[in-house]
Design a protein around this motif. Structure first.
Motif, mmCIF file in Angstrom:
data_model
loop_
_atom_site.group_PDB
_atom_site.id
_atom_site.type_symbol
_atom_site.label_atom_id
_atom_site.label_comp_id
_atom_site.label_asym_id
_atom_site.label_seq_id
_atom_site.Cartn_x
_atom_site.Cartn_y
_atom_site.Cartn_z
ATOM 1 N N PRO A 203 0.802 -1.223 0.000
ATOM 2 C CA PRO A 203 0.000 0.000 0.000
ATOM 3 C C PRO A 203 0.834 1.272 0.000
ATOM 4 C CG PRO A 203 -0.903 -1.596 1.547
ATOM 5 C CD PRO A 203 0.406 -2.151 1.075
ATOM 6 N N TYR A 204 2.020 1.227 0.599
ATOM 7 C CA TYR A 204 2.884 2.415 0.609
ATOM 8 C C TYR A 204 3.307 2.813 -0.810
ATOM 9 C CZ TYR A 204 3.729 3.168 5.612
ATOM 10 O OH TYR A 204 3.597 3.497 6.938
ATOM 11 N N GLN A 205 3.464 1.836 -1.684
ATOM 12 C CA GLN A 205 3.894 2.129 -3.051
ATOM 13 C C GLN A 205 2.733 2.208 -4.036
ATOM 14 O OE1 GLN A 205 6.632 -1.331 -2.670
ATOM 15 N NE2 GLN A 205 8.071 -0.055 -3.783
ATOM 16 N N MET A 206 1.664 1.466 -3.762
ATOM 17 C CA MET A 206 0.620 1.279 -4.764
ATOM 18 C C MET A 206 -0.705 1.972 -4.450
ATOM 19 S SD MET A 206 1.362 -2.820 -5.164
ATOM 20 C CE MET A 206 0.172 -3.128 -6.474
ATOM 21 N N LEU A 207 -0.907 2.418 -3.216
ATOM 22 C CA LEU A 207 -2.218 2.944 -2.833
ATOM 23 C C LEU A 207 -2.146 4.333 -2.219
ATOM 24 C CD1 LEU A 207 -5.262 2.637 -2.271
ATOM 25 C CD2 LEU A 207 -4.672 1.431 -0.161
ATOM 26 N N VAL A 208 -1.433 4.473 -1.123
ATOM 27 C CA VAL A 208 -1.467 5.723 -0.359
ATOM 28 C C VAL A 208 -0.980 6.930 -1.164
ATOM 29 C CG1 VAL A 208 -0.714 6.872 1.755
ATOM 30 C CG2 VAL A 208 -1.200 4.422 1.788
ATOM 31 N N PRO A 209 0.128 6.838 -1.923
ATOM 32 C CA PRO A 209 0.580 8.018 -2.662
ATOM 33 C C PRO A 209 -0.417 8.530 -3.701
ATOM 34 C CG PRO A 209 2.339 6.400 -2.518
ATOM 35 C CD PRO A 209 1.088 5.725 -2.062
ATOM 36 N N GLU A 210 -1.368 7.675 -4.113
ATOM 37 C CA GLU A 210 -2.355 8.091 -5.111
ATOM 38 C C GLU A 210 -3.467 8.943 -4.498
ATOM 39 O OE1 GLU A 210 -1.578 7.333 -8.197
ATOM 40 O OE2 GLU A 210 0.161 6.287 -7.372
ATOM 41 N N GLN A 211 -3.522 9.025 -3.162
ATOM 42 C CA GLN A 211 -4.571 9.776 -2.485
ATOM 43 C C GLN A 211 -4.039 11.156 -2.074
ATOM 44 O OE1 GLN A 211 -7.498 7.993 -2.170
ATOM 45 N NE2 GLN A 211 -6.489 6.223 -3.061
ATOM 46 N N THR A 212 -4.948 12.110 -1.871
ATOM 47 C CA THR A 212 -4.521 13.411 -1.358
ATOM 48 C C THR A 212 -4.279 13.359 0.148
ATOM 49 O OG1 THR A 212 -6.837 14.070 -1.122
ATOM 50 C CG2 THR A 212 -5.716 14.673 -3.170
ATOM 51 N N ASP A 213 -4.996 12.494 0.843
ATOM 52 C CA ASP A 213 -4.768 12.222 2.257
ATOM 53 C C ASP A 213 -5.255 10.804 2.524
ATOM 54 O OD1 ASP A 213 -7.542 12.411 2.294
ATOM 55 O OD2 ASP A 213 -7.530 14.453 3.067
ATOM 56 N N TYR A 214 -4.975 10.289 3.719
ATOM 57 C CA TYR A 214 -5.345 8.908 3.990
ATOM 58 C C TYR A 214 -5.670 8.746 5.474
ATOM 59 C CZ TYR A 214 -5.673 3.988 2.785
ATOM 60 O OH TYR A 214 -6.162 2.724 2.523
ATOM 61 N N PRO A 215 -6.803 8.104 5.799
ATOM 62 C CA PRO A 215 -7.196 7.960 7.207
ATOM 63 C C PRO A 215 -6.171 7.156 8.001
ATOM 64 C CG PRO A 215 -9.030 7.430 5.728
ATOM 65 C CD PRO A 215 -7.799 7.541 4.875
ATOM 66 N N SER A 216 -5.787 7.685 9.147
ATOM 67 C CA SER A 216 -4.800 6.992 9.981
ATOM 68 C C SER A 216 -4.843 7.538 11.400
ATOM 69 C CB SER A 216 -3.388 7.185 9.410
ATOM 70 O OG SER A 216 -2.956 8.524 9.628
ATOM 71 N N ALA A 217 -4.119 6.866 12.279
ATOM 72 C CA ALA A 217 -3.992 7.334 13.656
ATOM 73 C C ALA A 217 -3.300 8.690 13.706
ATOM 74 C CB ALA A 217 -3.202 6.314 14.477
ATOM 75 N N PHE B 243 -17.971 7.760 3.001
ATOM 76 C CA PHE B 243 -19.272 8.168 3.525
ATOM 77 C C PHE B 243 -19.315 8.099 5.052
ATOM 78 C CE2 PHE B 243 -20.701 6.160 -0.654
ATOM 79 C CZ PHE B 243 -20.706 7.378 -1.330
ATOM 80 N N GLY B 244 -18.608 7.113 5.621
ATOM 81 C CA GLY B 244 -18.692 6.916 7.069
ATOM 82 C C GLY B 244 -17.522 7.456 7.851
ATOM 83 N N LEU B 245 -16.560 8.088 7.193
ATOM 84 C CA LEU B 245 -15.311 8.455 7.860
ATOM 85 C C LEU B 245 -15.520 9.462 8.984
ATOM 86 C CD1 LEU B 245 -12.243 8.115 7.923
ATOM 87 C CD2 LEU B 245 -12.069 9.972 6.258
ATOM 88 N N ASP B 246 -16.312 10.508 8.741
ATOM 89 C CA ASP B 246 -16.464 11.559 9.751
ATOM 90 C C ASP B 246 -17.135 11.051 11.024
ATOM 91 O OD1 ASP B 246 -15.248 13.408 8.163
ATOM 92 O OD2 ASP B 246 -17.095 14.249 7.354
ATOM 93 N N ARG B 247 -17.916 9.989 10.909
ATOM 94 C CA ARG B 247 -18.569 9.446 12.100
ATOM 95 C C ARG B 247 -17.761 8.301 12.711
ATOM 96 N NH1 ARG B 247 -24.656 8.041 10.824
ATOM 97 N NH2 ARG B 247 -24.561 7.539 13.066
ATOM 98 N N MET B 248 -17.120 7.487 11.875
ATOM 99 C CA MET B 248 -16.398 6.315 12.378
ATOM 100 C C MET B 248 -15.021 6.674 12.943
ATOM 101 S SD MET B 248 -18.199 3.506 12.051
ATOM 102 C CE MET B 248 -17.008 2.172 12.029
ATOM 103 N N TRP B 249 -14.332 7.657 12.294
ATOM 104 C CA TRP B 249 -12.981 8.016 12.744
ATOM 105 C C TRP B 249 -12.755 9.488 12.447
ATOM 106 C CZ3 TRP B 249 -7.820 5.144 11.166
ATOM 107 C CH2 TRP B 249 -6.958 5.143 12.261
ATOM 108 N N PRO B 250 -13.440 10.375 13.121
ATOM 109 C CA PRO B 250 -13.403 11.806 12.793
ATOM 110 C C PRO B 250 -11.996 12.387 12.905
ATOM 111 C CG PRO B 250 -14.429 11.438 14.935
ATOM 112 C CD PRO B 250 -14.289 10.095 14.299
ATOM 113 N N GLY B 251 -11.627 13.187 11.891
ATOM 114 C CA GLY B 251 -10.324 13.850 11.902
ATOM 115 C C GLY B 251 -9.180 13.004 11.395
ATOM 116 N N SER B 252 -9.419 11.725 11.103
ATOM 117 C CA SER B 252 -8.311 10.830 10.746
ATOM 118 C C SER B 252 -7.729 11.120 9.369
ATOM 119 C CB SER B 252 -8.774 9.372 10.800
ATOM 120 O OG SER B 252 -9.825 9.142 9.886
ATOM 121 N N ALA B 253 -8.440 11.865 8.536
ATOM 122 C CA ALA B 253 -7.921 12.209 7.210
ATOM 123 C C ALA B 253 -8.033 13.705 6.973
ATOM 124 C CB ALA B 253 -8.669 11.447 6.118
ATOM 125 N N SER B 254 -7.850 14.488 8.027
ATOM 126 C CA SER B 254 -7.925 15.934 7.865
ATOM 127 C C SER B 254 -6.749 16.429 7.038
ATOM 128 C CB SER B 254 -7.933 16.617 9.234
ATOM 129 O OG SER B 254 -6.791 16.243 9.983
#
Length: 656
Positions: free
Chosen positions: A363-377, A638-649
């Motif tokens: 995912p570090y090479q094939m997924l995450v860099p393609e996003q503008t941000d990514y949900p995480s701790a 769709f569920g990010l703001d309720r399931m893990w708010p702020g994780s992809a700010s």
């Protein structure tokens, strides 16, 4: 001789001088092309066999059945390589040069594959091309002698092919381009262009191997689907090197789960908000003012748990003592000998590689860099007041970490060029764990805000040969293997000492700190005999513990074997801190499914769980997790703001 005799001899009929040997005439153009087509096909067969040999498939009895009878992998591999060779020939116009270049490339790839199979029990993947930008890292994995042999063989192959080509030109001269009749010259040029136009697009289509309707995949599956995605080594052996390589071409991270939409995610959010409320009702702690330190210790394992050899002394007694008084246990790595970034990804995101497609190898090479941000701790904790710092005492470009850390939301990235101390131990080329821990302590002392520190160490990375003058003595292992194990164990001993000193310093600090410490995988130092003796979970099991410097939070508790994706709920449990709904979901899944890996699910005893035989409520948990992971990774969130708010700010795209 008298003058009379000379005159008589002069009058005799002299024998004719021997005629000069006639040079062979150029063969007809049709003959040249026919020989070339046959020669390229033969070379393609040889190249295919060489690649198969690099996977050791030729030494397994099932190879003939898998690839020539039950499937068509060998024929399909040969076809792909033949097209590559035809394209080279059409571009270069030199048959033997093309053959030489192709075989040289095949030999280089084959050697790389053998080395990777030996160190990591996995073959070469398309995503490994990224490491071409890190030649120093690649060469550090291979002995100088093998590097020299590989270069010499590759160059020698090209030179050999050129010399063979010259000899063949003398014996079977091809028509000179300049001497060909105009019509034939135009025909040859047209033929070369036609071959390039046909083979080029056909080969480009291999990049779409995993897309619906791919005719290349259809060729490999003409006798059925034989992909063995849960074990890529076996996959390459059963479906050919080329087939296995193409199977791992980039593809969407996940299939869209059935029923995925806004309404489904709202229902899941409702469900786990209620679960989180029940969990949090009895919790009185918090992580809002606590430093959270995540330590991925490179290749940290417990070699005393393996059979087949004995060590003179326990290399990790201090770590073992810490585990005995904390929440601790064993993590199950996704692979043997490698996969550091994948384990780091699971810990930071709570997402499991086992729920992605099999082709999502990194995912570090094939997924995450393609996003503008990514949900995480990282996003979750920084949104609650933490400052996030990543520390990796190595090159910043490895696994695209600089880009990935930016997507996660790290404000700072400390690497080999910016770390405060670059001290090493004896002949070990990697920055020591002691220096890495000192950097963490320095950052904690310098910051007023609570920190999230993600440390990925390097001290025990392979190769381990000749690092220390006093390796731990090893009994029972054979030859050079004993030396490698002894050197590795001595490195673990240094880590054990540095870790204990680090925790002692934190114990005396006024800063509230919680530490998750875990090893990422076993090192690729064990030979086939030891690997056979420790088949199964022992080759993938590494220690972990969660430690706090706050009174009352450390208690002796052994956690059943776990995937690293479930670490975050455990950290919050030790801190007695409230969890967001996403971590509540992870907690509930972990109670039923201890480990999620590609192709298998395990319970807390390490036994396989058949998804089809799960109780309905357990199957629902797993399906909910699958929907949430799709939503967070490549779905609509769709569920990010309720399931893990702020994780992809939104965060800086390039950490300082």
């Amino acid at each position: 001789m008298s003058s009379l005799a000379r005159a008589e001899r002069a009058g005799e009929e002299q024998p004719e001088a021997p005629a000069a040997l006639e040079a062979p005439q150029p063969a007809p153009l049709r003959t040249v092309l026919g020989r070339g087509a046959l020669g390229t096909l033969q070379a393609a067969v040889v190249a295919t066999l060489l690649l198969q040999a690099s996977t050791f498939a030729l030494f397994y009895p099932r190879w003939l059945k898998d690839q020539l009878i039950d499937g068509v992998a060998f024929y399909a591999d040969t076809l792909v390589i033949w097209l590559v060779l035809l394209l080279l020939w059409s571009v270069l116009g030199r048959l033997w040069w093309s053959i030489g270049i192709l075989i040289a490339i095949v030999i280089t790839v084959g050697i790389a594959n053998i080395v990777k199979m030996r160190l990591r029990e996995e073959p070469v993947y398309p995503s490994d091309l990224h490491f071409a930008s890190e030649p120093e890292f690649l060469t550090s994995m291979v002995s100088p002698l093998l590097q020299a042999v590989a270069v010499a063989v590759s160059i020698g192959t090209v030179v050999w092919a050129m010399r063979i080509g010259r000899r063949m030109d003398l014996r079977y001269p091809r028509p000179s381009w300049r001497r060909l009749p105009r019509r034939q010259a135009v025909a040859v040029l047209g033929l070369r262009l036609a071959v390039a136009v046909i083979t080029g697009p056909l080969l480009l289509q291999t990049a779409q191997f995993n897309h619906p309707g791919s005719y290349w995949r259809g060729i490999y599956e003409v006798r059925g689907d034989h992909w063995r995605y849960w074990n890529q080594k076996t996959n390459y052996r059963a479906n050919g090197f080329v087939g296995g390589f193409l199977f791992n071409m980039p593809v969407d991270a996940m299939r869209e789960p059935m029923g995925y939409d806004q309404a489904a995610m709202d229902e899941i959010a409702d469900r786990y908000e209620r679960v989180a409320e029940r969990i949090n009702a009895g919790r009185t702690g918090s992580l809002d003012d606590v430093n959270v330190v995540l330590v991925l210790s490179e290749s940290f394992t417990d070699p005393t748990e393996l059979d087949g050899f004995e060590l003179e002394r326990d290399p990790i007694p201090r770590t073992r003592a810490r585990m005995a008084e904390t929440t601790s246990g064993h993590m199950l790595a996704q692979m043997y000998g490698g996969g550091t970034a994948n384990m780091e990804f699971e810990v930071l995101t709570g997402q499991s590689l086992g729920l992605f497609r099999a082709q999502m190898l990194s995912p570090y090479q094939m997924l995450v860099p393609e996003q503008t941000d990514y949900p995480s701790a990282v996003g979750w904790l920084t949104s609650r007041g933490h400052e996030a710092i990543a520390i990796h005492p190595y090159r910043e470009g490895m696994y695209k970490r600089k880009q990935v850390y930016g997507r996660f939301g790290f404000e700072s990235f400390i690497h080999a060029e910016t770390i405060g101390s670059t001290d090493t131990i004896e002949e070990n080329p990697y920055i020591s764990d002691d220096a890495a821990f000192d950097e963490v302590l320095r950052r904690i002392d310098d910051q007023e805000k609570p920190l999230l520190v993600n440390l990925v160490t390097m001290q025990n990375h392979i190769p381990v040969e000749d690092n220390y003058e006093d390796p731990i003595e090893v009994r029972g292992a054979e030859g050079g293997q004993a030396e490698r194990i002894g050197q590795y164990a001595r490195g673990l001993e240094y880590t054990d000492q540095a870790l204990d000193s680090f925790l002692e310093t934190l114990e005396e600090s006024d800063e509230k700190t919680i530490v998750l410490f875990y090893g990422d995988h076993l090192p690729g130092i064990y030979g086939s005999s030891l690997k056979n003796e420790n088949r199964g979970l022992p080759l993938y099991r590494t220690p972990f513990f969660i430690w706090s410097n706050q009174p009352g939070q450390n208690r002796a508790r052994t956690v059943p074997i776990t995937s690293p994706a479930f670490f975050l709920p455990l950290v919050y449990e030790v801190a007695d801190a409230p969890v967001p709904p996403f971590l509540a979901l992870l907690d509930r899944v972990h109670r039923e499914v201890a480990v999620i890996q590609q192709g298998r699910l395990l319970d807390d005893r390490g036994e396989s769980i058949a998804e089809a035989a799960m109780a309905p409520e357990v199957a629902q948990l797993l399906e909910d997790l699958r929907l949430v992971q799709f939503d967070f990774s490549i779905g609509g969130r769709f569920g990010l703001d309720r399931m893990w708010p702020g994780s992809a700010s939104e965060r800086p795209k390039t950490p300082k």
